[in-house]
Design a protein around this motif. Structure first.
Motif, PDB file in Angstrom:
ATOM      1  N   PHE A  70     -81.142  21.600 -73.805  1.00 34.86           N
ATOM      2  CA  PHE A  70     -79.563  20.644 -74.356  1.00 34.86           C
ATOM      3  C   PHE A  70     -78.592  21.729 -74.143  1.00 34.86           C
ATOM      4  CE2 PHE A  70     -78.749  16.376 -76.006  1.00 34.86           C
ATOM      5  CZ  PHE A  70     -77.231  16.223 -75.925  1.00 34.86           C
ATOM      6  N   ARG A  71     -77.404  21.309 -73.009  1.00 33.57           N
ATOM      7  CA  ARG A  71     -76.255  22.355 -72.660  1.00 33.57           C
ATOM      8  C   ARG A  71     -75.866  22.065 -73.968  1.00 33.57           C
ATOM      9  NH1 ARG A  71     -73.205  21.809 -67.177  1.00 33.57           N
ATOM     10  NH2 ARG A  71     -71.408  22.358 -67.881  1.00 33.57           N
ATOM     11  N   ALA A  72     -74.533  23.014 -73.947  1.00 33.88           N
ATOM     12  CA  ALA A  72     -73.856  22.540 -74.691  1.00 33.88           C
ATOM     13  C   ALA A  72     -72.224  22.816 -74.124  1.00 33.88           C
ATOM     14  CB  ALA A  72     -73.805  24.019 -74.945  1.00 33.88           C
ATOM     15  N   ASN A  73     -71.479  22.098 -74.788  1.00 38.71           N
ATOM     16  CA  ASN A  73     -70.254  21.717 -73.664  1.00 38.71           C
ATOM     17  C   ASN A  73     -68.801  22.069 -74.318  1.00 38.71           C
ATOM     18  OD1 ASN A  73     -68.864  21.452 -70.929  1.00 38.71           O
ATOM     19  ND2 ASN A  73     -68.788  19.724 -71.180  1.00 38.71           N
ATOM     20  N   GLY A  74     -67.655  22.499 -73.991  1.00 47.41           N
ATOM     21  CA  GLY A  74     -66.721  22.094 -74.824  1.00 47.41           C
ATOM     22  C   GLY A  74     -66.453  23.591 -75.913  1.00 47.41           C
ATOM     23  N   THR A  75     -66.207  23.258 -76.725  1.00 49.75           N
ATOM     24  CA  THR A  75     -65.972  25.183 -77.700  1.00 49.75           C
ATOM     25  C   THR A  75     -67.872  24.741 -78.011  1.00 49.75           C
ATOM     26  OG1 THR A  75     -63.626  23.793 -78.310  1.00 49.75           O
ATOM     27  CG2 THR A  75     -65.850  25.384 -79.960  1.00 49.75           C
ATOM     28  N   ARG A  76     -68.198  25.835 -77.804  1.00 47.05           N
ATOM     29  CA  ARG A  76     -69.435  26.648 -77.857  1.00 47.05           C
ATOM     30  C   ARG A  76     -69.346  26.808 -79.405  1.00 47.05           C
ATOM     31  NH1 ARG A  76     -68.872  25.481 -72.939  1.00 47.05           N
ATOM     32  NH2 ARG A  76     -70.079  25.227 -71.543  1.00 47.05           N
ATOM     33  N   ALA A 163     -63.097  21.337 -86.292  1.00 45.10           N
ATOM     34  CA  ALA A 163     -62.592  22.942 -87.163  1.00 45.10           C
ATOM     35  C   ALA A 163     -62.453  23.204 -85.570  1.00 45.10           C
ATOM     36  CB  ALA A 163     -64.224  23.440 -87.417  1.00 45.10           C
ATOM     37  N   ASP A 164     -62.256  22.639 -84.590  1.00 44.34           N
ATOM     38  CA  ASP A 164     -62.081  24.101 -83.244  1.00 44.34           C
ATOM     39  C   ASP A 164     -60.821  23.505 -82.789  1.00 44.34           C
ATOM     40  OD1 ASP A 164     -63.821  21.851 -82.548  1.00 44.34           O
ATOM     41  OD2 ASP A 164     -64.033  22.161 -80.656  1.00 44.34           O
ATOM     42  N   PHE A 165     -60.129  24.641 -82.266  1.00 48.72           N
ATOM     43  CA  PHE A 165     -58.861  24.024 -81.143  1.00 48.72           C
ATOM     44  C   PHE A 165     -59.956  24.886 -79.623  1.00 48.72           C
ATOM     45  CE2 PHE A 165     -57.865  25.364 -85.252  1.00 48.72           C
ATOM     46  CZ  PHE A 165     -56.287  24.682 -85.304  1.00 48.72           C
ATOM     47  N   PRO A 199     -74.037  26.407 -80.675  1.00 47.36           N
ATOM     48  CA  PRO A 199     -73.042  25.894 -79.332  1.00 47.36           C
ATOM     49  C   PRO A 199     -72.933  24.239 -79.904  1.00 47.36           C
ATOM     50  CG  PRO A 199     -74.189  27.777 -78.930  1.00 47.36           C
ATOM     51  CD  PRO A 199     -74.675  27.513 -80.851  1.00 47.36           C
ATOM     52  N   HIS A 200     -73.635  23.503 -80.485  1.00 44.23           N
ATOM     53  CA  HIS A 200     -73.775  22.304 -80.578  1.00 44.23           C
ATOM     54  C   HIS A 200     -72.575  21.956 -81.546  1.00 44.23           C
ATOM     55  CE1 HIS A 200     -77.489  22.982 -78.147  1.00 44.23           C
ATOM     56  NE2 HIS A 200     -76.856  22.944 -77.501  1.00 44.23           N
ATOM     57  N   GLY A 201     -72.530  21.955 -82.496  1.00 42.34           N
ATOM     58  CA  GLY A 201     -71.175  21.908 -83.529  1.00 42.34           C
ATOM     59  C   GLY A 201     -71.760  21.826 -85.224  1.00 42.34           C
ATOM     60  N   VAL A 204     -71.941  20.326 -88.682  1.00 37.44           N
ATOM     61  CA  VAL A 204     -72.557  18.563 -88.874  1.00 37.44           C
ATOM     62  C   VAL A 204     -71.817  18.363 -88.019  1.00 37.44           C
ATOM     63  CG1 VAL A 204     -70.485  18.474 -90.615  1.00 37.44           C
ATOM     64  CG2 VAL A 204     -72.419  16.259 -89.509  1.00 37.44           C
ATOM     65  N   ARG A 205     -72.146  17.236 -86.606  1.00 37.79           N
ATOM     66  CA  ARG A 205     -71.191  16.304 -85.150  1.00 37.79           C
ATOM     67  C   ARG A 205     -72.041  14.780 -85.467  1.00 37.79           C
ATOM     68  NH1 ARG A 205     -73.992  17.460 -80.850  1.00 37.79           N
ATOM     69  NH2 ARG A 205     -72.359  16.538 -80.121  1.00 37.79           N
ATOM     70  N   LEU A 206     -70.558  14.554 -84.457  1.00 38.23           N
ATOM     71  CA  LEU A 206     -70.944  12.836 -84.682  1.00 38.23           C
ATOM     72  C   LEU A 206     -71.645  12.378 -83.725  1.00 38.23           C
ATOM     73  CD1 LEU A 206     -70.197   9.898 -85.217  1.00 38.23           C
ATOM     74  CD2 LEU A 206     -68.271  10.273 -83.591  1.00 38.23           C
ATOM     75  N   LYS A 215     -67.150  11.053 -76.953  1.00 36.79           N
ATOM     76  CA  LYS A 215     -67.049  10.823 -78.096  1.00 36.79           C
ATOM     77  C   LYS A 215     -67.482  11.742 -79.529  1.00 36.79           C
ATOM     78  CE  LYS A 215     -64.152   7.191 -78.766  1.00 36.79           C
ATOM     79  NZ  LYS A 215     -62.802   7.694 -78.747  1.00 36.79           N
ATOM     80  N   HIS A 216     -68.696  12.120 -78.922  1.00 38.86           N
ATOM     81  CA  HIS A 216     -69.743  13.175 -80.516  1.00 38.86           C
ATOM     82  C   HIS A 216     -68.465  14.283 -80.702  1.00 38.86           C
ATOM     83  CE1 HIS A 216     -73.138  10.155 -78.455  1.00 38.86           C
ATOM     84  NE2 HIS A 216     -72.090  10.110 -77.806  1.00 38.86           N
ATOM     85  N   ALA A 217     -67.562  14.215 -81.747  1.00 39.35           N
ATOM     86  CA  ALA A 217     -67.252  15.164 -82.334  1.00 39.35           C
ATOM     87  C   ALA A 217     -67.849  15.696 -82.970  1.00 39.35           C
ATOM     88  CB  ALA A 217     -66.305  14.662 -83.440  1.00 39.35           C
ATOM     89  N   LYS A 218     -68.084  17.633 -82.432  1.00 35.04           N
ATOM     90  CA  LYS A 218     -68.797  18.620 -82.975  1.00 35.04           C
ATOM     91  C   LYS A 218     -67.954  19.113 -83.944  1.00 35.04           C
ATOM     92  CE  LYS A 218     -69.801  21.237 -79.309  1.00 35.04           C
ATOM     93  NZ  LYS A 218     -69.774  21.773 -78.619  1.00 35.04           N
ATOM     94  N   TYR A 219     -68.768  19.888 -84.729  1.00 34.49           N
ATOM     95  CA  TYR A 219     -67.820  20.643 -86.270  1.00 34.49           C
ATOM     96  C   TYR A 219     -67.249  19.616 -86.991  1.00 34.49           C
ATOM     97  CZ  TYR A 219     -68.462  24.432 -81.933  1.00 34.49           C
ATOM     98  OH  TYR A 219     -69.634  24.537 -81.547  1.00 34.49           O
TER      99      TYR A 219
HETATM  100  N1  LIG Z   1     -65.390  19.795 -81.587  1.00 32.53           N
HETATM  101  C1  LIG Z   1     -65.672  19.262 -80.126  1.00 32.53           C
HETATM  102  N2  LIG Z   1     -66.142  18.152 -80.842  1.00 32.53           N
HETATM  103  C2  LIG Z   1     -67.116  18.164 -78.834  1.00 32.53           C
HETATM  104  C3  LIG Z   1     -66.018  18.548 -77.801  1.00 32.53           C
HETATM  105  C4  LIG Z   1     -65.498  19.854 -78.162  1.00 32.53           C
HETATM  106  O1  LIG Z   1     -65.343  20.608 -77.292  1.00 32.53           O
HETATM  107  N3  LIG Z   1     -65.452  19.974 -79.277  1.00 32.53           N
HETATM  108  N4  LIG Z   1     -66.757  18.485 -76.360  1.00 32.53           N
HETATM  109  C5  LIG Z   1     -67.447  17.023 -75.971  1.00 32.53           C
HETATM  110  C6  LIG Z   1     -67.570  17.439 -75.101  1.00 32.53           C
HETATM  111  S1  LIG Z   1     -66.622  16.470 -73.510  1.00 32.53           S
HETATM  112  C7  LIG Z   1     -69.391  16.773 -75.212  1.00 32.53           C
HETATM  113  S2  LIG Z   1     -69.970  16.326 -73.425  1.00 32.53           S
HETATM  114  C8  LIG Z   1     -70.526  17.376 -76.221  1.00 32.53           C
HETATM  115  C9  LIG Z   1     -70.819  18.811 -75.951  1.00 32.53           C
HETATM  116  O2  LIG Z   1     -72.234  18.689 -76.874  1.00 32.53           O
HETATM  117  P1  LIG Z   1     -72.640  19.515 -77.209  1.00 32.53           P
HETATM  118  O3  LIG Z   1     -72.260  20.621 -76.615  1.00 32.53           O
HETATM  119  O4  LIG Z   1     -73.610  19.668 -77.949  1.00 32.53           O
HETATM  120  O5  LIG Z   1     -73.789  19.444 -75.463  1.00 32.53           O
HETATM  121  O6  LIG Z   1     -69.129  17.422 -76.815  1.00 32.53           O
HETATM  122  C10 LIG Z   1     -67.889  16.343 -77.038  1.00 32.53           C
HETATM  123  N5  LIG Z   1     -67.749  17.024 -78.684  1.00 32.53           N
END
Ligand SMILES: Nc1nc2c(c(=O)[nH]1)N[C@H]1C(S)=C(S)[C@@H](COP(=O)(O)O)O[C@H]1N2
Ligand SMILES: [Mo]
Length: 252
Positions: A70-76, A163-165, A199-201, A204-206, A215-219
């Protein structure tokens, strides 16, 4: 739930939607559906809802269909001093604040979150950058947590503060009450049977399965109930919505 009863009394809306609603009695008897129906923001959303049935579940997959990676994207890694300190303590001191337009503000620890009844779902994550991955997510449903906090009658959106910038701005996202109370909307603390990693948040993440990846907010460190998205950062309801013109409603 007083919030639903009060809003269900707004029968003017039902009259306005006429035949469509009459044909939806089975859905109308469902508390969640009725609650969100009468709080939706404007006729456009109500019509979209009646036509597309936003209560429908996202497809769930079998374990054999899970992506090997499962790839991580955005803030790692948020990599701020406060986040690093919390991570060093295995997030024992992490709190998820639930505040804003609620009767009982909460500060939920990870121990509390992990002891709540949880849902596990294997779903496909679709990123607008052109990749998808199927993963298994576990965590409590957001709906009961909001009921614990007691949404006030004027609450219409939930803002997820992260939590991330990302670049120079803090990442954030928002959803409406329809998605907040959707059965597959969870605060995930586990991915593929492991504790959610950084890397995946972590911690806890939405997961909001009827919408695109961003839309799936991480951290997630704060969930704020608001009446309007005006005045939250640039007012478009999310980091990418504010900065890159992404749609606020990214339904799939
Ligand atoms: N806090 C936060 N949430 C985020 C992001 C991010 O950079 N920061 N990137 C978003 C994007 S564009 C995607 S595709 C997914 C990536 O989730 P993953 O890293 O678990 O694959 O998280 C989303 N939620
Ligand atoms: Mo994404």
């Amino acid at each position: 739930m007083t919030i639903l009863t009060r809003r269900a009394a707004l029968t003017g809306l039902a009259a306005g939607a006429g035949g469509l609603l009459a044909g939806c009695d089975a859905l109308g008897s469902n508390e969640t559906f009725r609650g969100v129906l009468y709080t939706a923001d404007g006729m456009h959303q109500r019509l979209q809802r009646l036509v597309s049935n936003r209560d429908a579940l996202a497809r769930e997959f079998s374990p054999e269909q899970m992506s090997p990676v499962f790839r991580a994207n955005g803030t790692r890694n948020p990599n701020t001093s406060s986040y690093n300190a919390l991570a060093a303590g295995n997030f024992a001191d992490w709190r998820i604040a639930v505040d804003g337009l609620v009767q009982r503000p909460l500060a939920i620890s990870m121990a509390q979150l992990r002891s709540m009844p949880a849902r596990t779902q294997i779903t496909r994550h679709d990123c607008v950058e052109g990749w998808s991955a199927i993963g298994k997510w576990t965590g409590p449903r957001l709906g009961p947590i909001l009921q614990l906090a007691g949404l006030r009658d004027d609450a219409r959106f939930l803002v997820f503060h992260c939590a991330d910038f990302f670049g120079s701005n803090r990442y954030y996202e928002s959803i409406d009450l329809t998605d907040a109370f959707h059965p597959q909307t969870i605060l995930a603390w586990r991915l593929n049977d492991q504790l959610l990693d950084i890397p995946h948040g972590a911690p806890v993440r939405l997961r909001v399965e009827r919408q695109l990846g961003y839309k799936h907010a991480k951290y997630v460190e704060r969930i704020e109930a608001v009446a309007s998205l005006d005045g939250i950062y640039r007012g478009k309801g999310g980091y990418w919505e504010d900065g890159a013109g992404y749609e606020w409603y990214a339904g799939i």
